[in-house]
Structures are given as structure tokens and as C-alpha cells.
Design a protein around this motif. Structure first.
Motif, PDB file in Angstrom:
ATOM      1  N   THR A  83      78.758   7.890  47.829  1.00  0.00           N
ATOM      2  CA  THR A  83      79.303   7.244  49.038  1.00  0.00           C
ATOM      3  C   THR A  83      80.924   8.213  48.708  1.00  0.00           C
ATOM      4  OG1 THR A  83      78.428   5.284  48.981  1.00  0.00           O
ATOM      5  CG2 THR A  83      80.460   5.466  50.391  1.00  0.00           C
ATOM      6  N   GLY A  84      81.097   8.997  49.717  1.00  0.00           N
ATOM      7  CA  GLY A  84      82.229   9.867  49.826  1.00  0.00           C
ATOM      8  C   GLY A  84      82.062  11.434  49.744  1.00  0.00           C
ATOM      9  N   ASN A  85      83.039  12.107  49.799  1.00  0.00           N
ATOM     10  CA  ASN A  85      82.840  13.442  50.208  1.00  0.00           C
ATOM     11  C   ASN A  85      82.728  14.364  48.986  1.00  0.00           C
ATOM     12  OD1 ASN A  85      83.259  12.795  52.769  1.00  0.00           O
ATOM     13  ND2 ASN A  85      85.364  13.172  52.767  1.00  0.00           N
ATOM     14  N   LEU A  86      82.073  15.230  48.901  1.00  0.00           N
ATOM     15  CA  LEU A  86      81.536  16.276  47.806  1.00  0.00           C
ATOM     16  C   LEU A  86      82.318  17.584  48.330  1.00  0.00           C
ATOM     17  CD1 LEU A  86      78.046  15.490  46.811  1.00  0.00           C
ATOM     18  CD2 LEU A  86      80.185  14.544  45.965  1.00  0.00           C
ATOM     19  N   LYS A  87      82.988  18.375  47.175  1.00  0.00           N
ATOM     20  CA  LYS A  87      83.352  19.727  47.651  1.00  0.00           C
ATOM     21  C   LYS A  87      83.584  20.571  46.340  1.00  0.00           C
ATOM     22  CE  LYS A  87      87.438  22.047  49.725  1.00  0.00           C
ATOM     23  NZ  LYS A  87      88.974  21.876  50.378  1.00  0.00           N
ATOM     24  N   THR A  88      82.986  21.705  46.300  1.00  0.00           N
ATOM     25  CA  THR A  88      82.888  22.687  45.418  1.00  0.00           C
ATOM     26  C   THR A  88      82.772  23.939  46.111  1.00  0.00           C
ATOM     27  OG1 THR A  88      81.704  23.229  43.406  1.00  0.00           O
ATOM     28  CG2 THR A  88      80.522  22.519  45.171  1.00  0.00           C
ATOM     29  N   THR A  89      83.090  25.048  45.139  1.00  0.00           N
ATOM     30  CA  THR A  89      82.826  26.354  45.376  1.00  0.00           C
ATOM     31  C   THR A  89      81.768  26.871  44.724  1.00  0.00           C
ATOM     32  OG1 THR A  89      84.239  26.768  43.476  1.00  0.00           O
ATOM     33  CG2 THR A  89      85.549  26.879  45.714  1.00  0.00           C
ATOM     34  N   GLY A  90      80.636  26.046  44.023  1.00  0.00           N
ATOM     35  CA  GLY A  90      79.645  26.283  43.360  1.00  0.00           C
ATOM     36  C   GLY A  90      78.511  25.973  44.367  1.00  0.00           C
ATOM     37  N   ASP A  91      77.288  25.739  43.755  1.00  0.00           N
ATOM     38  CA  ASP A  91      75.913  25.517  44.150  1.00  0.00           C
ATOM     39  C   ASP A  91      75.712  24.038  43.903  1.00  0.00           C
ATOM     40  OD1 ASP A  91      75.997  28.237  44.752  1.00  0.00           O
ATOM     41  OD2 ASP A  91      74.427  28.747  43.217  1.00  0.00           O
ATOM     42  N   VAL A  92      75.178  23.500  44.855  1.00  0.00           N
ATOM     43  CA  VAL A  92      74.648  21.975  44.776  1.00  0.00           C
ATOM     44  C   VAL A  92      73.139  21.704  45.127  1.00  0.00           C
ATOM     45  CG1 VAL A  92      75.231  19.547  45.427  1.00  0.00           C
ATOM     46  CG2 VAL A  92      77.142  21.233  45.087  1.00  0.00           C
ATOM     47  N   GLN A  93      72.657  20.877  44.457  1.00  0.00           N
ATOM     48  CA  GLN A  93      71.313  20.594  44.799  1.00  0.00           C
ATOM     49  C   GLN A  93      71.217  19.037  44.955  1.00  0.00           C
ATOM     50  OE1 GLN A  93      67.927  22.162  42.366  1.00  0.00           O
ATOM     51  NE2 GLN A  93      66.529  20.646  43.348  1.00  0.00           N
ATOM     52  N   VAL A  94      70.962  18.562  46.046  1.00  0.00           N
ATOM     53  CA  VAL A  94      71.062  16.938  46.262  1.00  0.00           C
ATOM     54  C   VAL A  94      69.490  16.671  46.178  1.00  0.00           C
ATOM     55  CG1 VAL A  94      71.802  15.175  47.713  1.00  0.00           C
ATOM     56  CG2 VAL A  94      73.179  17.069  47.489  1.00  0.00           C
ATOM     57  N   GLU A  95      69.079  15.690  45.531  1.00  0.00           N
ATOM     58  CA  GLU A  95      67.797  14.865  45.314  1.00  0.00           C
ATOM     59  C   GLU A  95      67.933  13.376  45.877  1.00  0.00           C
ATOM     60  OE1 GLU A  95      65.035  16.571  45.214  1.00  0.00           O
ATOM     61  OE2 GLU A  95      66.078  18.577  44.720  1.00  0.00           O
ATOM     62  N   GLY A  96      69.012  12.969  45.752  1.00  0.00           N
ATOM     63  CA  GLY A  96      69.311  11.897  46.247  1.00  0.00           C
ATOM     64  C   GLY A  96      70.027  11.361  47.447  1.00  0.00           C
ATOM     65  N   THR A  97      70.842  10.344  47.580  1.00  0.00           N
ATOM     66  CA  THR A  97      71.612   9.760  48.867  1.00  0.00           C
ATOM     67  C   THR A  97      73.021  10.318  48.710  1.00  0.00           C
ATOM     68  OG1 THR A  97      69.788   8.408  49.062  1.00  0.00           O
ATOM     69  CG2 THR A  97      71.682   8.157  50.369  1.00  0.00           C
ATOM     70  N   VAL A  98      73.472  10.655  50.060  1.00  0.00           N
ATOM     71  CA  VAL A  98      74.951  11.164  49.914  1.00  0.00           C
ATOM     72  C   VAL A  98      75.424  10.845  51.372  1.00  0.00           C
ATOM     73  CG1 VAL A  98      76.812  12.614  50.112  1.00  0.00           C
ATOM     74  CG2 VAL A  98      74.917  13.089  48.507  1.00  0.00           C
ATOM     75  N   GLU A  99      76.291   9.701  51.120  1.00  0.00           N
ATOM     76  CA  GLU A  99      77.201   9.092  52.610  1.00  0.00           C
ATOM     77  C   GLU A  99      78.329   9.857  52.679  1.00  0.00           C
ATOM     78  OE1 GLU A  99      76.881   4.919  53.203  1.00  0.00           O
ATOM     79  OE2 GLU A  99      74.552   4.909  52.705  1.00  0.00           O
ATOM     80  N   GLY A 100      78.536  10.947  53.121  1.00  0.00           N
ATOM     81  CA  GLY A 100      79.556  11.277  53.290  1.00  0.00           C
ATOM     82  C   GLY A 100      79.650  13.031  53.548  1.00  0.00           C
ATOM     83  N   ASP A 101      80.712  13.609  53.473  1.00  0.00           N
ATOM     84  CA  ASP A 101      80.511  15.160  53.934  1.00  0.00           C
ATOM     85  C   ASP A 101      80.260  16.017  52.732  1.00  0.00           C
ATOM     86  OD1 ASP A 101      80.782  14.413  56.507  1.00  0.00           O
ATOM     87  OD2 ASP A 101      83.079  14.910  56.380  1.00  0.00           O
ATOM     88  N   ILE A 102      79.805  17.126  52.747  1.00  0.00           N
ATOM     89  CA  ILE A 102      79.419  17.917  51.626  1.00  0.00           C
ATOM     90  C   ILE A 102      80.087  19.429  52.022  1.00  0.00           C
ATOM     91  CG2 ILE A 102      77.758  19.002  50.038  1.00  0.00           C
ATOM     92  CD1 ILE A 102      75.980  16.473  50.594  1.00  0.00           C
ATOM     93  N   ARG A 103      80.620  19.989  50.995  1.00  0.00           N
ATOM     94  CA  ARG A 103      80.984  21.403  51.316  1.00  0.00           C
ATOM     95  C   ARG A 103      80.609  22.033  50.068  1.00  0.00           C
ATOM     96  NH1 ARG A 103      84.927  23.907  55.108  1.00  0.00           N
ATOM     97  NH2 ARG A 103      84.883  25.951  54.342  1.00  0.00           N
ATOM     98  N   ALA A 104      80.042  23.152  50.098  1.00  0.00           N
ATOM     99  CA  ALA A 104      79.741  23.894  48.889  1.00  0.00           C
ATOM    100  C   ALA A 104      79.138  25.544  49.228  1.00  0.00           C
ATOM    101  CB  ALA A 104      78.342  23.556  48.202  1.00  0.00           C
ATOM    102  N   HIS A 105      78.896  26.228  48.356  1.00  0.00           N
ATOM    103  CA  HIS A 105      78.670  27.757  48.540  1.00  0.00           C
ATOM    104  C   HIS A 105      77.168  27.640  49.044  1.00  0.00           C
ATOM    105  CE1 HIS A 105      78.016  31.912  48.279  1.00  0.00           C
ATOM    106  NE2 HIS A 105      77.131  31.632  47.175  1.00  0.00           N
ATOM    107  N   LEU A 106      76.152  27.142  48.065  1.00  0.00           N
ATOM    108  CA  LEU A 106      74.652  27.122  48.122  1.00  0.00           C
ATOM    109  C   LEU A 106      74.438  25.590  48.439  1.00  0.00           C
ATOM    110  CD1 LEU A 106      71.776  28.183  48.628  1.00  0.00           C
ATOM    111  CD2 LEU A 106      71.828  28.517  46.352  1.00  0.00           C
ATOM    112  N   LEU A 107      73.874  25.080  49.264  1.00  0.00           N
ATOM    113  CA  LEU A 107      73.580  23.712  49.309  1.00  0.00           C
ATOM    114  C   LEU A 107      72.068  23.339  49.427  1.00  0.00           C
ATOM    115  CD1 LEU A 107      74.326  20.843  49.011  1.00  0.00           C
ATOM    116  CD2 LEU A 107      74.672  20.854  51.565  1.00  0.00           C
ATOM    117  N   THR A 108      71.408  22.967  48.510  1.00  0.00           N
ATOM    118  CA  THR A 108      70.136  22.614  48.539  1.00  0.00           C
ATOM    119  C   THR A 108      69.754  21.071  48.715  1.00  0.00           C
ATOM    120  OG1 THR A 108      69.475  24.794  47.273  1.00  0.00           O
ATOM    121  CG2 THR A 108      67.841  23.183  47.577  1.00  0.00           C
ATOM    122  N   ILE A 109      69.119  20.784  49.659  1.00  0.00           N
ATOM    123  CA  ILE A 109      68.532  19.249  49.960  1.00  0.00           C
ATOM    124  C   ILE A 109      67.382  19.102  49.841  1.00  0.00           C
ATOM    125  CG2 ILE A 109      68.634  17.581  51.822  1.00  0.00           C
ATOM    126  CD1 ILE A 109      71.355  18.988  51.309  1.00  0.00           C
ATOM    127  N   GLY A 110      67.073  18.357  48.665  1.00  0.00           N
ATOM    128  CA  GLY A 110      65.785  17.986  48.211  1.00  0.00           C
ATOM    129  C   GLY A 110      64.712  17.311  49.321  1.00  0.00           C
TER     130      GLY A 110
END
Length: 180
Positions: free
Chosen positions: A60-87
Motif C-alpha cells: 500500500t503506497g507508491n513505488l518509484k525506481t529508475t530500474g526494472d520492476v516485476q510485480v506478481e502481488g498486489t499494489v495499491e498505489g502508483d508505480i513509476r519505473a523504467h521497465l514494468l512487468t505485471i504478472g
């Protein structure tokens, strides 16, 4: 066979001559080599692996990175990344901003990306603002699609103005003067 001999022949000859002469000299050489810029410049070029949010993780909250992120779980918030993969098992409730977005799971919110890809298992409820988009057969999408040359920077400016307007309650001032 001949390429190995040619490559390896010059290297063993200097090593063979250096080994019997002084075992302390290679230690000095190795101490000097790390201080030179050649070895330091080659090491940082390796790209770090993607950060993975496992299926049992709920953020619960925002995620911010200049790298890559792979999400397999649950995110309630905004996401900012270079490469974002939603499982496939992932659920995102919020805005996504990334250079490259690959959606296999569920998103409820706006998607902003230079390259956006909805796979056949994607479920998106929200607008997509992109430079290029690919939607595979079987993907579920409810919202609008808009192409922009710079979808990443335009979102921050447009988004902050409506957020400020919606945060001020309109009914409260109308009720207060009526009661007074």
C-alpha cells in the motif's frame, strides 16, 4: 584449435617468464590494476536484475525506481519505473508510468508508457496513454487509448491540476453559508 593456440600462446609466454622471476610482482600488478580506470569502468556497466514483488506481497503506497520492476502481488498505489512487468497473478490499483510496460495481470487505473503491451491475459480498467501500443487477442480493456509523443512527462502536469481541484470539497462551502 589454431585460434586457441594463437590467443593463448602470447599470454602464457609472458606469464611463464614472470612466474619464476618474482611472485610478489603479480600482487603489485593486481594492486595497480584495480586503481586504473579500465577495470572500474567495465564493472558498473552490468545492469542490475529486476526487483520482484512476490505473489504473497501486498503493498500500500507508491513505488518509484529508475530500474526494472516485476510485480506478481498486489499494489495499491502508483508505480513509476523504467521497465514494468505485471504478472498474471498481479493486481495494481493506481497509475502506472514507465518507459516499457508489459501487462499480463489486472490494472485499475491509468497507464502511461512509451511502449505498452497488453498480453492475452491482461485486464485493464483505465485509460492508456502511449507512444506505441500492442494489444494481443484475448486482452480485456475498458477505457480510452491516446497516443502522445511524450506520454511520460505530459501526465505529471495534467494530473496535478485536477487532483488539486478535486481535493477541495465543493458541497462544504455551499452548506456553511446556508447554515449561517
Amino acid at each position: 584449435m589454431f585460434s586457441k593456440s594463437k590467443i593463448n600462446d602470447p599470454a602464457p609466454k609472458p606469464d611463464s617468464a614472470a612466474k619464476p622471476a618474482a611472485p610478489a610482482e603479480p600482487r603489485k600488478d593486481t594492486a595497480e590494476k584495480p586503481s586504473s580506470g579500465e577495470f572500474k569502468a567495465a564493472a558498473p556497466k552490468a545492469k542490475p536484475p529486476a526487483s520482484v514483488l512476490s505473489p504473497d506481497l501486498h503493498v500500500t503506497g507508491n513505488l518509484k525506481t529508475t530500474g526494472d520492476v516485476q510485480v506478481e502481488g498486489t499494489v495499491e498505489g502508483d508505480i513509476r519505473a523504467h521497465l514494468l512487468t505485471i504478472g498474471e497473478s498481479a493486481t495494481i490499483k493506481g497509475e502506472i508510468i514507465a518507459d516499457d510496460v508489459v501487462i499480463n495481470g489486472r490494472i485499475v487505473g491509468r497507464v502511461r508508457g512509451l511502449k505498452v503491451r497488453l498480453t492475452s491475459t491482461a485486464r485493464v480498467e483505465g485509460d492508456i496513454i502511449h507512444k506505441t501500443i500492442a494489444i494481443e487477442s484475448g486482452a480485456h480493456f475498458e477505457g480510452s487509448v491516446q497516443r502522445q509523443d511524450d506520454p511520460l512527462n505530459a501526465g505529471g502536469k495534467k494530473q496535478s491540476a485536477p487532483a488539486q481541484q478535486s481535493s477541495s470539497p465543493t458541497p462544504a462551502p455551499a452548506n456553511e453559508p446556508a447554515k449561517s
